[in-house]
Design an enzyme around this catalytic site. Structure first.
Site, short mmCIF file in Angstrom:
data_model
loop_
_atom_site.label_atom_id
_atom_site.label_comp_id
_atom_site.label_asym_id
_atom_site.label_seq_id
_atom_site.Cartn_x
_atom_site.Cartn_y
_atom_site.Cartn_z
N ARG A 111 7.88 64.04 69.03
CA ARG A 111 6.94 63.60 69.37
C ARG A 111 6.09 64.41 69.90
NH1 ARG A 111 6.39 58.99 73.98
NH2 ARG A 111 6.98 60.62 75.67
N LYS A 164 0.37 61.99 73.17
CA LYS A 164 0.17 61.92 74.66
C LYS A 164 -0.76 63.14 74.69
CE LYS A 164 4.11 62.14 77.40
NZ LYS A 164 3.97 60.86 78.31
N GLU A 192 -0.37 48.73 76.81
CA GLU A 192 0.64 49.21 77.88
C GLU A 192 0.49 48.71 79.21
OE1 GLU A 192 1.32 52.66 76.16
OE2 GLU A 192 -0.87 53.58 76.38
C1 LIG Z 1 0.44 55.80 78.58
C2 LIG Z 1 2.02 55.55 77.78
N1 LIG Z 1 2.31 54.91 77.47
C3 LIG Z 1 3.81 54.56 78.19
C4 LIG Z 1 4.79 55.76 78.41
C5 LIG Z 1 6.47 55.73 78.32
O1 LIG Z 1 6.68 56.73 77.24
P1 LIG Z 1 8.23 57.62 77.52
O2 LIG Z 1 9.29 55.87 77.68
O3 LIG Z 1 8.00 58.08 76.33
O4 LIG Z 1 8.34 57.65 78.77
C6 LIG Z 1 4.48 57.17 78.77
C7 LIG Z 1 5.39 57.94 79.96
O5 LIG Z 1 4.51 58.50 80.46
C8 LIG Z 1 2.54 56.65 78.99
O6 LIG Z 1 2.17 58.04 80.34
#
Ligand SMILES: Cc1ncc(COP(=O)(O)O)c(C=O)c1O
Length: 290
Positions: free
Chosen positions: A53, A148, A180
């Site tokens: 990712r 990210k 989310e």
């Molecule tokens: C905005 C956002 N959505 C979703 C997630 C969940 O991602 P992950 O399961 O890869 O930690 C995060 C994790 O920090 C996030 O910052």
């Protein structure tokens, strides 16, 4: 107190000995990407998927990755040798240090690479047993939430809304649909079926989200990926949050009202136990691709 060891541009150094230029584009523009990888007693959970990712985030912003996935894993392993126990490994790559502040992306910069560990804080027994409170807010962030990015002001302000309401997360709604939460993905359960928002540019494609969809499938839970409107969120039997540190967590209060019975529901208990089993198999070196 001694400063923890961190990785900075190929070197392992005490965190308080690192110096970063104020011209670094990460500092000036938030021009960088990051990852957080959960590590349980030295065993990283889905490290490869996290670094893949990271690659996708870098591709999206046109930043050349200084390391292959295998190199990243080797660097992380060296850092982890200084950090026993459960850790969250934070990895950040910015576009580097240009000679002057200018929006235009300069060619030929060397990216700045930073990696540190912080103790991994997972939900308490009380939070798992009773669930947590969340509030909602309009999703006022940009339209590239699949990257990210270290530009997290929107997420920080969204999270602060729940802090001020004494809640654990802020669930975001864009054009009447769930996207989310400020730092987690969201799942909704109704009538024995689980729904998760689409994997598009309006959410971060969580590694935990992905793992949960696989575990749900293996555990014969019915799960569909589709848009979820606000009315469905408010009428849900169960709501779950997922992230690398929250793992999977039940939301039992939304905007001050109980979700379903006001206690974590049966599907939450099932997915939570599937997740914990996955972790145990991982620790025993038996976690195959779920
Ligand atoms: C905005 C956002 N959505 C979703 C997630 C969940 O991602 P992950 O399961 O890869 O930690 C995060 C994790 O920090 C996030 O910052």
């Amino acid at each position: 107190m001694t400063s923890p060891i961190a990785h900075f541009n190929g070197e392992l150094l005490p965190l308080d000995r690192l110096h970063i230029s104020p011209l670094d584009r990460g500092f000036i523009f938030g021009d960088g990407v990051y990852e957080v990888i959960p590590v349980y007693d030295g065993v990283a959970l889905r490290a490869r998927e996290h670094f893949e990712r990271l690659q996708r985030s870098m591709d999206e912003i046109g930043l050349a990755n200084p390391h292959s996935v295998d190199e990243w894993i080797a660097l992380m392993t060296k850092l982890l040798a200084h950090h026993p126990g459960d850790q969250g490994v934070y990895v950040q790559v910015t576009r580097g240090v240009p000679p002057k502040r200018d929006h235009v992306i300069p060619k030929g910069l060397t990216p700045t690479v930073f990696m540190m560990c912080q103790p991994l804080v997972t939900p308490s027994r009380e939070q798992v047993d009773n669930g947590v409170a969340c509030v909602t807010s309009p999703d006022f962030r940009w339209e590239k939430c699949h990257i990210k990015s270290t530009s997290l002001l929107g997420n920080v302000l969204a999270r602060q809304i729940s802090v001020e309401a004494g809640a654990v997360e802020t669930i975001l709604l864009r054009d009447g649909h769930v996207t989310e939460a400020s730092a987690s993905n969201v799942f909704v359960v109704k009538g024995g079926k689980v729904a998760a928002p689409p994997r598009d540019n309006l959410i971060l494609m969580g590694i935990t989200y992905d793992l949960l969809t696989r575990l749900a499938k293996d555990g014969a839970l019915e799960l569909e990926v589709r848009r979820i409107c606000e009315a469905e969120l408010r009428a849900a039997d169960e709501i779950w949050l997922s992230s690398s540190s929250k793992e999977v967590l039940a939301v039992t209060k939304l905007d001050g009202r109980p979700v379903g019975t006001g206690k974590p529901g049966p599907l939450f208990r099932r997915i939570h136990s599937l997740y914990q089993d996955y972790k145990s198999r991982l620790a025993a070196g038996r976690a195959v691709a779920a």
